[in-house]
Design a protein around this motif. Structure first.
Motif, PDB file in Angstrom:
ATOM      1  N   LEU A 121       0.816  -1.219   0.000  1.00 29.15           N
ATOM      2  CA  LEU A 121       0.000   0.000   0.000  1.00 29.15           C
ATOM      3  C   LEU A 121       0.849   1.268   0.000  1.00 29.15           C
ATOM      4  CD1 LEU A 121      -2.750  -1.023   2.604  1.00 29.15           C
ATOM      5  CD2 LEU A 121      -2.936  -1.001   0.106  1.00 29.15           C
ATOM      6  N   MET A 122       2.171   1.116  -0.131  1.00 28.42           N
ATOM      7  CA  MET A 122       3.059   2.278  -0.058  1.00 28.42           C
ATOM      8  C   MET A 122       2.781   3.284  -1.168  1.00 28.42           C
ATOM      9  SD  MET A 122       7.232   2.373   0.051  1.00 28.42           S
ATOM     10  CE  MET A 122       7.208   1.270   1.483  1.00 28.42           C
ATOM     11  N   SER A 123       2.617   2.778  -2.417  1.00 32.81           N
ATOM     12  CA  SER A 123       2.375   3.686  -3.538  1.00 32.81           C
ATOM     13  C   SER A 123       1.025   4.379  -3.403  1.00 32.81           C
ATOM     14  CB  SER A 123       2.455   2.922  -4.864  1.00 32.81           C
ATOM     15  OG  SER A 123       1.487   1.878  -4.908  1.00 32.81           O
ATOM     16  N   MET A 124       0.010   3.662  -2.902  1.00 30.18           N
ATOM     17  CA  MET A 124      -1.294   4.287  -2.697  1.00 30.18           C
ATOM     18  C   MET A 124      -1.225   5.351  -1.611  1.00 30.18           C
ATOM     19  SD  MET A 124      -4.376   4.670  -3.581  1.00 30.18           S
ATOM     20  CE  MET A 124      -4.618   3.293  -4.723  1.00 30.18           C
ATOM     21  N   ALA A 125      -0.476   5.065  -0.541  1.00 32.90           N
ATOM     22  CA  ALA A 125      -0.306   6.043   0.530  1.00 32.90           C
ATOM     23  C   ALA A 125       0.375   7.306   0.012  1.00 32.90           C
ATOM     24  CB  ALA A 125       0.504   5.435   1.673  1.00 32.90           C
ATOM     25  N   ASP A 126       1.362   7.131  -0.873  1.00 30.83           N
ATOM     26  CA  ASP A 126       2.060   8.282  -1.444  1.00 30.83           C
ATOM     27  C   ASP A 126       1.108   9.127  -2.293  1.00 30.83           C
ATOM     28  OD1 ASP A 126       4.454   9.839  -2.038  1.00 30.83           O
ATOM     29  OD2 ASP A 126       4.296   8.999  -4.052  1.00 30.83           O
ATOM     30  N   ARG A 127       0.222   8.466  -3.034  1.00 25.10           N
ATOM     31  CA  ARG A 127      -0.759   9.213  -3.831  1.00 25.10           C
ATOM     32  C   ARG A 127      -1.715   9.988  -2.926  1.00 25.10           C
ATOM     33  NH1 ARG A 127      -0.482   4.212  -6.851  1.00 25.10           N
ATOM     34  NH2 ARG A 127       0.379   4.592  -8.939  1.00 25.10           N
ATOM     35  N   ILE A 128      -2.229   9.315  -1.918  1.00 23.16           N
ATOM     36  CA  ILE A 128      -3.200   9.953  -1.033  1.00 23.16           C
ATOM     37  C   ILE A 128      -2.597  11.140  -0.299  1.00 23.16           C
ATOM     38  CG2 ILE A 128      -4.593   9.601   1.055  1.00 23.16           C
ATOM     39  CD1 ILE A 128      -4.993   6.697   0.125  1.00 23.16           C
ATOM     40  N   ASN A 129      -1.381  10.980   0.193  1.00 26.74           N
ATOM     41  CA  ASN A 129      -0.772  12.008   1.040  1.00 26.74           C
ATOM     42  C   ASN A 129       0.053  13.041   0.283  1.00 26.74           C
ATOM     43  OD1 ASN A 129      -1.690  10.931   3.601  1.00 26.74           O
ATOM     44  ND2 ASN A 129      -0.242   9.256   3.287  1.00 26.74           N
ATOM     45  N   ASN A 130       0.444  12.714  -0.956  1.00 23.91           N
ATOM     46  CA  ASN A 130       1.347  13.613  -1.672  1.00 23.91           C
ATOM     47  C   ASN A 130       0.898  13.931  -3.090  1.00 23.91           C
ATOM     48  OD1 ASN A 130       3.452  13.775   0.462  1.00 23.91           O
ATOM     49  ND2 ASN A 130       3.660  11.586   0.053  1.00 23.91           N
ATOM     50  N   THR A 131       1.067  12.974  -4.005  1.00 24.90           N
ATOM     51  CA  THR A 131       0.976  13.309  -5.420  1.00 24.90           C
ATOM     52  C   THR A 131      -0.423  13.703  -5.884  1.00 24.90           C
ATOM     53  OG1 THR A 131       0.704  10.967  -6.008  1.00 24.90           O
ATOM     54  CG2 THR A 131       2.935  11.857  -5.992  1.00 24.90           C
ATOM     55  N   TRP A 132      -1.478  13.237  -5.223  1.00 25.03           N
ATOM     56  CA  TRP A 132      -2.820  13.678  -5.601  1.00 25.03           C
ATOM     57  C   TRP A 132      -3.148  15.062  -5.026  1.00 25.03           C
ATOM     58  CZ3 TRP A 132      -5.941   8.517  -4.556  1.00 25.03           C
ATOM     59  CH2 TRP A 132      -5.789   7.667  -5.663  1.00 25.03           C
ATOM     60  N   GLN A 133      -2.462  15.460  -3.961  1.00 25.81           N
ATOM     61  CA  GLN A 133      -2.777  16.720  -3.294  1.00 25.81           C
ATOM     62  C   GLN A 133      -1.885  17.867  -3.727  1.00 25.81           C
ATOM     63  OE1 GLN A 133      -3.405  16.671   0.964  1.00 25.81           O
ATOM     64  NE2 GLN A 133      -3.837  14.468   0.985  1.00 25.81           N
ATOM     65  N   GLN A 134      -0.588  17.591  -3.875  1.00 24.86           N
ATOM     66  CA  GLN A 134       0.376  18.668  -4.088  1.00 24.86           C
ATOM     67  C   GLN A 134       0.083  19.552  -5.302  1.00 24.86           C
ATOM     68  OE1 GLN A 134       4.420  17.208  -3.956  1.00 24.86           O
ATOM     69  NE2 GLN A 134       4.182  16.377  -1.898  1.00 24.86           N
ATOM     70  N   PRO A 135      -0.316  19.005  -6.466  1.00 25.25           N
ATOM     71  CA  PRO A 135      -0.597  19.895  -7.603  1.00 25.25           C
ATOM     72  C   PRO A 135      -1.663  20.942  -7.291  1.00 25.25           C
ATOM     73  CG  PRO A 135      -0.398  17.637  -8.339  1.00 25.25           C
ATOM     74  CD  PRO A 135      -0.407  17.589  -6.850  1.00 25.25           C
ATOM     75  N   PHE A 136      -2.712  20.542  -6.597  1.00 25.31           N
ATOM     76  CA  PHE A 136      -3.780  21.486  -6.269  1.00 25.31           C
ATOM     77  C   PHE A 136      -3.317  22.502  -5.233  1.00 25.31           C
ATOM     78  CE2 PHE A 136      -5.871  17.762  -7.966  1.00 25.31           C
ATOM     79  CZ  PHE A 136      -6.800  18.317  -8.847  1.00 25.31           C
ATOM     80  N   GLU A 137      -2.473  22.062  -4.295  1.00 22.64           N
ATOM     81  CA  GLU A 137      -1.906  23.001  -3.327  1.00 22.64           C
ATOM     82  C   GLU A 137      -0.990  24.010  -4.019  1.00 22.64           C
ATOM     83  OE1 GLU A 137       0.041  20.408  -0.625  1.00 22.64           O
ATOM     84  OE2 GLU A 137      -1.804  19.734   0.369  1.00 22.64           O
ATOM     85  N   THR A 138      -0.212  23.548  -4.990  1.00 16.70           N
ATOM     86  CA  THR A 138       0.683  24.439  -5.734  1.00 16.70           C
ATOM     87  C   THR A 138      -0.097  25.468  -6.528  1.00 16.70           C
ATOM     88  OG1 THR A 138       2.367  22.703  -5.927  1.00 16.70           O
ATOM     89  CG2 THR A 138       2.495  24.532  -7.492  1.00 16.70           C
ATOM     90  N   VAL A 139      -1.148  25.015  -7.226  1.00 13.06           N
ATOM     91  CA  VAL A 139      -1.967  25.930  -8.015  1.00 13.06           C
ATOM     92  C   VAL A 139      -2.676  26.929  -7.104  1.00 13.06           C
ATOM     93  CG1 VAL A 139      -3.978  26.092  -9.523  1.00 13.06           C
ATOM     94  CG2 VAL A 139      -2.259  24.332  -9.936  1.00 13.06           C
ATOM     95  N   ALA A 140      -3.181  26.469  -5.962  1.00 15.74           N
ATOM     96  CA  ALA A 140      -3.862  27.367  -5.024  1.00 15.74           C
ATOM     97  C   ALA A 140      -2.924  28.456  -4.526  1.00 15.74           C
ATOM     98  CB  ALA A 140      -4.408  26.562  -3.850  1.00 15.74           C
ATOM     99  N   GLU A 141      -1.640  28.123  -4.376  1.00 16.23           N
ATOM    100  CA  GLU A 141      -0.666  29.092  -3.878  1.00 16.23           C
ATOM    101  C   GLU A 141      -0.174  30.035  -4.967  1.00 16.23           C
ATOM    102  OE1 GLU A 141       3.858  29.095  -1.947  1.00 16.23           O
ATOM    103  OE2 GLU A 141       2.712  27.227  -2.093  1.00 16.23           O
ATOM    104  N   LEU A 142       0.115  29.507  -6.165  1.00 19.99           N
ATOM    105  CA  LEU A 142       0.742  30.308  -7.220  1.00 19.99           C
ATOM    106  C   LEU A 142      -0.248  30.918  -8.208  1.00 19.99           C
ATOM    107  CD1 LEU A 142       3.755  27.972  -8.124  1.00 19.99           C
ATOM    108  CD2 LEU A 142       3.701  29.880  -6.492  1.00 19.99           C
TER     109      LEU A 142
END
Length: 448
Positions: free
Chosen positions: A287-308
């Motif tokens: 479940l490591m790759s799924m955990a990485d998606r949930i906690n990082n790669t699915w969220q970070q793009p939207f956080e970056t766009v919201a900031e920039l």
């Protein structure tokens, strides 16, 4: 009569152009490692980009048909949303000319698929034989790769000033992820599953069953869990459809399955809300790759766009952002692999793409081609954890699968009953219905 004959000839020539573009992309992505290797040996590397030039031409064809001929609102909206998003991408990613070309190149295969809104790629026998050969090559390439090291393993190329691997050697849990003739394990497995789904209805029950062990072996060699799961789901759908026997029952089953599959689009946000911050890898290493998606790669793009670029949460950050073209721009440091097709396309195009998805769901009730209905289910489930940009054929298949929403067939159906489908009008024999015809036989017959 001459005018009708001339129009039909032009239509046939355009269809042939579409088919060739489709097959070139399928061959290029299905045999990436081998094609790149042999083109470099004969110093004809520029031939690699021929399919992309054909894709650019079909973007123009699609736009002309939707805007000036059909005057289709959803088609017009999508074309202008694409053009607008290209402009946004230049602003957000600060693209230069080469990066901008790469941005366009990443998206245009989708329009090849869209152009098939009233035709099928498999309606001609020679095309089916070509795809059968490609399927066989994909299966054999993966199976042999466990015993043979191909000369293109680890091959690198330079594109737009960025060096990248043309063929990738991945490891998972100490096990090699073999890529076969494609050189990429994910794409090799994708080709096996989706090319088979296109061809399966044209094969007898015995041939289908005989292929399953070899396909399972090949996909297992790639270690692509997503592709293996999708393959198992397709086999279950196939068996259940065989038990239903009657074509109308089969189409009803496939249509309902396709509609339910759209619930998969809600899975990433539900998982992020429910499991964000949870260490799933402590429960199981798988479940490591799924955990990485949930906690990082699915969220970070939207956080970056919201900031920039906060308005990008509504309008999108432009075609190519948080996909591979972003790596060729000054925004490369912000790039993360957003491994979900629908989330990636939404962050590119914003709410116009949400409208497109809602229309996809609405149009399913008017799709009668059982092949496309089954592919909708497979793609929606497959794309939960795969971006489907980069490998152009995956992007193209999305366009092909949902192309019928641009044909406006549902409007005609309201006025004329009954209305022949693509599959029924071709008189396609299908294993979905036990070897019988999909529906009524009318109109053009498949070329022999």
């Amino acid at each position: 009569m001459r005018g009708v004959a001339s129009a039909r000839k032009e239509s046939d020539l355009l269809y042939l152009f579409m088919v060739i573009a489709f097959l070139l992309f399928a061959t290029r992505d299905g045999l990436t490692g081998a094609v790149r290797y042999f083109l470099s040996l004969v110093h004809l590397d520029m031939l690699w980009f021929v399919p992309d030039l054909m894709a650019f031409a079909l973007v123009v064809v699609f736009a002309y048909q939707q805007i000036f001929v059909k005057r289709n609102p959803i088609g017009i909206m999508f074309v202008f949303a694409f053009i607008f998003s290209l402009g946004v991408s230049v602003y957000f990613m600060k693209s230069d000319v080469l990066a901008f070309v790469s941005t366009i190149k990443s998206f245009t295969p989708m329009f090849i698929g869209f152009c098939f809104y009233n035709r099928s790629i498999t309606e001609r026998r020679w095309v089916r034989w070509f795809l059968i050969a490609l399927l066989a090559a994909s299966i054999v390439g993966l199976i042999l790769n466990r015993f043979v090291e191909y000369p293109w393993a680890g091959q690198t190329i330079t594109a737009f000033g960025v060096e990248k691997q043309a063929s990738k050697l991945w490891w998972q849990g100490g096990e090699v992820r073999y890529g076969g003739f494609a050189g990429d394990s994910t794409m090799a497995a994708y080709m096996v599953v989706f090319i088979y789904a296109l061809l399966s209805p044209y094969m007898s029950l015995a041939v289908n069953v005989a292929l399953w062990p070899f396909m399972g072996w090949a996909i297992q060699t790639s270690t692509s869990k997503t592709a293996l799961g999708i393959f198992v789901i397709y086999v279950m759908m196939f068996i259940f459809a065989r038990l239903l026997k009657y074509p109308e029952r089969i189409k009803t089953f496939l249509r309902r399955t396709a509609l339910w599959s759209f619930l998969a689009l809600l899975l990433p946000p539900v998982l992020m809300l429910a499991l964000s911050g949870v260490s799933l890898e402590d429960l199981s290493p798988t479940l490591m790759s799924m955990a990485d998606r949930i906690n990082n790669t699915w969220q970070q793009p939207f956080e970056t766009v919201a900031e920039l670029f906060p308005v990008g949460l509504v309008l999108g950050c432009g075609i190519g952002c948080f996909a591979y073209p972003m790596q060729y721009t000054p925004m490369a440091d912000y790039h993360v692999p957003l491994d979900n097709f629908y989330m990636t396309t939404f962050i590119m195009m914003g709410f116009p793409f949400l409208v497109t998805v809602l229309y996809q769901i609405y149009s399913v009730r008017y799709i009668k081609d059982p092949v496309r209905l089954s592919l909708i289910t497979l793609f929606n489930l497959y794309s939960i954890t795969v971006q489907c940009y980069g490998p152009s054929f995956a992007t193209l298949m999305y366009g092909y699968i949902f192309s019928e929403m641009f044909g406006m067939a549902w409007r005609l159906e309201r006025r004329i009953q009954p209305m022949p489908t693509i599959a029924s009008s071709l008189g396609v024999a299908t294993s979905w219905s036990g070897g019988g015809d999909v529906g009524l036989k009318a109109g053009r017959q498949p070329a022999r």
